[in-house]
Write a protein that holds these residues in place. Structure first.
Motif: not given
Length: 576
Positions: A37-39, A509-515, A528-533
């Motif tokens: 989820m990191d473009t 992809y948008q739905a996965l962004q929402a969670i 800190e959270l929300g993507s593997i970055s």
């Protein structure tokens, strides 16, 4: 290990064995696929974790070459790694109370003990209540959760008296905002019609007599009696454990309690101390509720929240976020959210426009001290009239005290019209939408709302306006199951197998962004959270299939191995 024992060991300064790290300090997790989820770096084969943080991504061969001292963990070589799933709006203490009660739901309802079949009409509801009445000891009140008037029909004290004229019966409306009492319960709780002069929500019939319904403000009075039955350590412990099982089964790594203080901050702190530890497979954050904190701290409220948010950054106890929860209007499910004219067209609120929780005008004035202090505001705002009032208040705040980095989040956002969406975008706000309104009420609300049913949770329009938009369960109102919730907003499917406003469907992809990343934004934790970055916390949800490669209708069936939290593996079967 029993949670009470773990809490006692913490109390005497002994580290719990469950909270000790079982993973190497440096680990390379290999997966069949990693969805970041990191473009800037959308996928990888392996992730290198060091000191609980994401330190590198790439192929296994390259990471082994770069980090030869790291241990390679092949546990997930046939699994998919997602960013840790986030549910940014739940109610842990309320959920613990409700998950310890018997359910009498209007539709099939997942619970900690499995699926409870929905009761499709009043006759089936009353029949189930009679069964529960027969199982209880004499004198004990019968308290259940799950009635909904648009499914079960109107419910009065006379209806409940047919179940028992002697046992107190209290039915919790699906919204969590209303109760329905029989005559014995009204007497048991010392509710009489004179209370209607003190509380909004003591419902009276055309003759000025009690109907048995108590809603919005009135349940505060009722809880004085209910507390000894539903806020006890035994009930909270059982319900809290059930809540955690549901989080584990759904692969949730982070939740936020959006009503901290509503049942008394000190009492809640005791329960969090007893029930939540760092060994649990999820992060828990707390967002103070304005009314509860203001009642307790008055002019020191802002300073109290600021101090709490700065002093609870580790130690395994829930962290208080530098945010505050407000309410503009009342409940979506109860038909008490505030509507523009012509108001409700049918249902128990027919001919009315619903309720304000924060009297209008005055919302901007109430929020101003928090706004100036840099405390992010998350505001329950459901009806279309409520959205207009909420956005007007934020416009006033930004004119009074321009705060370029300050953010606000509209919670639930039951109805949003195009002008509301344009204003949210202009004001740099966000939306944390109730994930379940479309599925549960997309059909049932057609008669009560008319054409405005098309305005329920218009996520695609929000995305087109570049508004950060997340999804939440508001658990216990819906199960904390982010993948299932997100899938609904790809299909826009209702529980009657219809489609509600298909133009508002999200892409997968948008739905996965929402969670994930947008949910982290709602918490103010997107760094800190929300993507593997690189540099973010090593929180992952481990699933059997990549949701982006599976039809949305099958997201609910994707197998969940468990999670990695703070770099440590937490399989589902180890939870509680």
């Amino acid at each position: 290990m029993p949670k009470l024992f773990r809490a006692l060991t913490i109390l005497i300064g002994v580290l719990s064995l469950n909270s000790c790290s079982t993973e190497p300090a440096e680990t390379i997790y290999l997966a069949r696929e990693i969805v970041t989820m990191d473009t800037s770096n959308p996928s990888a084969q392996a992730v290198y974790v060091k000191d609980q943080k994401i330190a590198a991504l790439g192929s296994l061969a390259q990471l082994q070459l770069d980090y030869p001292s790291a241990t390679v963990d092949n546990t997930f070589e046939n699994q998919v790694i997602l960013p840790g799933l986030i549910d940014p709006h739940v109610h842990m203490i309320l959920g613990a109370m409700i998950y310890s009660r018997p359910f009498t739901p209007p539709w099939d309802m997942p619970t900690p003990d499995g699926l409870v079949a929905g009761l499709p009409n009043k006759a089936s509801l009353l029949a189930r209540l009679r069964e529960l009445d027969a199982e209880l000891a004499e004198g004990d009140p019968l308290i259940t959760y799950g009635y909904h008037n648009l499914v079960h029909g109107d419910l009065t004290k006379q209806d409940l008296d047919t179940v028992s004229s002697t046992r107190p019966i209290l039915i919790w409306h699906y919204s969590g905002h209303d109760f329905y009492l029989n005559s014995a319960a009204l007497k048991w709780a010392d509710v009489d019609k004179s209370l209607s002069e003190q509380f909004v929500g003591i419902d009276l019939d055309d003759n000025g007599e009690l109907t048995g319904r108590l809603y919005e403000d009135a349940p505060k009075y009722l809880f004085n009696k209910l507390a000894m039955h539903i806020l006890t350590p035994n009930n909270i412990g059982r319900g809290f454990t059930g809540f955690e099982k549901m989080l584990a089964r759904s692969g949730v790594t982070t939740v936020a309690e959006l009503g901290y203080g509503l049942f008394g901050r000190r009492l809640e702190d005791i329960y969090y101390f007893l029930e939540y530890t760092e060994s649990d497979p999820y992060r828990l954050y707390l967002v103070p509720e304005h009314r509860a904190f203001y009642d307790a701290y008055q002019e020191d409220t802002v300073a109290t929240i600021t101090d709490l948010a700065s002093n609870t950054e580790s130690s395994g106890t829930p962290q208080v976020l530098p945010q505050v929860k407000f309410f503009t209007d009342a409940a979506f499910y109860s038909q008490t959210m505030r509507l523009d004219e012509p108001g409700y067209l049918s249902g128990q609120s027919a001919g009315t426009q619903g309720l304000w929780v924060t009297p209008q005008p005055g919302l901007a004035e109430a929020m101003n001290p928090y706004w100036k202090a840099g405390i992010q505001i998350r505001i329950h705002s459901n009806g279309d009239a409520a959205q207009s009032a909420t956005l007007q208040a934020f416009s006033e705040l930004q004119q009074r005290s321009p705060m370029p980095k300050q953010r606000f989040v509209i919670e639930h956002a039951g109805l949003l019209n195009p002008s509301h969406i344009k204003s949210i975008s202009r004001l740099n706000g966000g939306v944390s939408a109730a994930s379940h309104y479309v599925y549960y009420m997309g059909d049932d609300y057609r008669e009560a709302l008319g054409d405005r049913v098309a305005q329920i949770t218009p996520l695609a329009s929000l995305k087109r306006a570049s508004v950060p938009s997340s999804l939440h369960s508001d658990a216990p109102l819906a199960p904390p199951s982010p993948l299932q919730a997100a899938a609904v907003h790809i299909t826009r499917e209702t529980r009657h197998n219809n489609v509600s406003t298909d133009s508002e469907a999200l892409t997968p992809y948008q739905a996965l962004q929402a969670i994930t990343i947008d949910a982290a934004w709602a918490l103010g934790l997107e760094k800190e959270l929300g993507s593997i970055s690189l540099g973010k916390q090593a929180d992952f949800t481990i699933v059997a299939d990549n949701p982006l490669s599976v039809a949305a209708a099958k997201w609910k069936d994707i197998g969940i191995w468990g999670v990695v939290l703070r770099g440590e593996k937490r399989p589902v079967d180890s939870a509680n």
